[in-house]
Design a protein around this motif. Structure first.
Motif, short mmCIF file in Angstrom:
data_model
loop_
_atom_site.label_atom_id
_atom_site.label_comp_id
_atom_site.label_asym_id
_atom_site.label_seq_id
_atom_site.Cartn_x
_atom_site.Cartn_y
_atom_site.Cartn_z
N PRO A 219 0.90 -1.19 -0.12
CA PRO A 219 0.05 -0.01 -0.04
C PRO A 219 0.80 1.35 0.06
N TYR A 220 2.12 1.38 0.84
CA TYR A 220 2.93 2.55 0.67
C TYR A 220 3.63 2.46 -0.85
N ASP B 203 2.25 1.65 -3.58
CA ASP B 203 1.21 2.14 -4.54
C ASP B 203 0.85 3.55 -4.32
N SER B 204 0.82 4.08 -3.07
CA SER B 204 0.66 5.80 -2.69
C SER B 204 1.78 6.41 -3.16
N LYS C 78 1.76 6.97 -6.83
CA LYS C 78 0.49 7.81 -7.20
C LYS C 78 0.98 9.33 -6.98
N GLU C 79 1.62 9.37 -5.64
CA GLU C 79 1.97 10.98 -5.42
C GLU C 79 3.03 11.44 -6.10
N ASP D 24 3.09 9.36 7.52
CA ASP D 24 2.92 9.31 6.13
C ASP D 24 1.38 8.47 5.84
N PRO D 25 0.94 8.89 4.51
CA PRO D 25 -0.22 8.66 4.41
C PRO D 25 -0.84 7.27 4.81
N THR D 26 -0.28 6.04 4.33
CA THR D 26 -0.57 4.74 4.41
C THR D 26 -0.54 4.12 5.55
N THR E 210 -5.95 5.50 3.56
CA THR E 210 -5.53 6.79 3.28
C THR E 210 -6.23 7.57 4.37
#
Length: 259
Positions: free
Chosen positions: A79-80, A82-83, A86-87, A127-129, A153
């Motif tokens: 997940p991190y 992928d995030s 994307k970012e 951090d987001p994830t 998120t």
């Protein structure tokens, strides 16, 4: 004659050394770098010079792979990854899943989850994830309820119910063990909890389940996952040697292999 043979042997050794392919892999110190160093000799036997570069944050190792400064990294979950892609608009891919480090809620002030007082302060990764993962853990523990549809998120703004009126401090993941004494509790990533002497099984007030989807992976730039050096690295990591090392090094389930 002996001198000629000796010189020939030295020449052969020199040739084999210079013929080795260099494989640079970034990692956070524990367990990632420790596990990589464990297989250095195995890769050397295959003509690969594994160079482990240690990082203490979650951003630089991805920047380095994208830029081509290193060949791969080993520190993050999917997940991190992928995030981050994307970012940042990066092109990193998962070459192989190796292990899971269960998240846990720790405290230096209380011994049981039930002892957590109203208006207690809890530190979580910023951090987001990992922040979303921490909030999902707290929801699973029954401390909060997130808005419907909130996932990895999620942020504190997505909290729908907070019966204890808990307060949250968003802290860089690497700093969480250091602030544990300044807050009532903290949700800490395994790779930072372990060097701080924290055991999820022994010290965790609440621990993520073993079915966690947050598998730590070998990440490479898209197109490089098929390289022979990367395949050799994955093969070396998915070995009984590594499995036995992790079982002995982390007997309390702080690190769990997925192969």
């Amino acid at each position: 004659m002996k001198k000629i043979i000796a010189l020939a042997g030295i020449a052969l050794l020199a040739t084999s050394v210079f013929a080795q392919k260099v494989l640079k892999v970034g990692a956070t110190p524990e367990p990632h770098a420790a596990v990589l160093n464990l297989v250095k000799e195995d890769l050397a036997a295959k003509g690969i010079d594994l160079q482990v570069i240690e990082f203490t944050d979650y951003v630089t190792p991805n920047d380095a792979v994208e830029a081509g400064d290193i060949d791969a990294n080993y520190f993050q979950h999917i997940p991190y990854l992928d995030s981050f892609n994307k970012e940042k608009g990066y092109h990193l891919v998962n070459a192989a899943g190796i292990h899971v480090e269960p998240f846990a809620l720790y405290s230096g002030k209380i011994k049981k989850l039930d002892d957590l007082k109203k208006k207690a302060t809890i530190a979580i990764p910023n951090d987001p994830t990992n922040e979303g993962r921490a909030l999902l853990l707290l929801q699973e523990a029954g401390l909060i309820t997130l808005k419907e549809g909130s996932g990895i998120t999620a942020t504190p703004l997505d909290i729908k119910k907070n019966p204890k009126k808990l307060k949250f401090k968003e802290i860089e993941a690497a700093s969480l063990p250091r602030v544990l004494g300044d807050v009532d509790a903290a949700v800490i990533n395994g790779n930072y909890a372990i060097p701080a002497g924290l055991s999820a099984k022994k010290d965790g007030l609440f621990v993520e389940g073993s079915s966690s989807p947050y598998v730590n992976v070998i990440a490479v730039k898209a197109g490089n996952e098929g390289k022979e050096e990367i395949k050799a690295l994955v093969e070396a990591l998915k070995s009984d040697k590594v499995k036995n090392y992790i079982a002995e090094r982390y007997p309390n389930g702080e690190v769990v292999v997925v192969f």
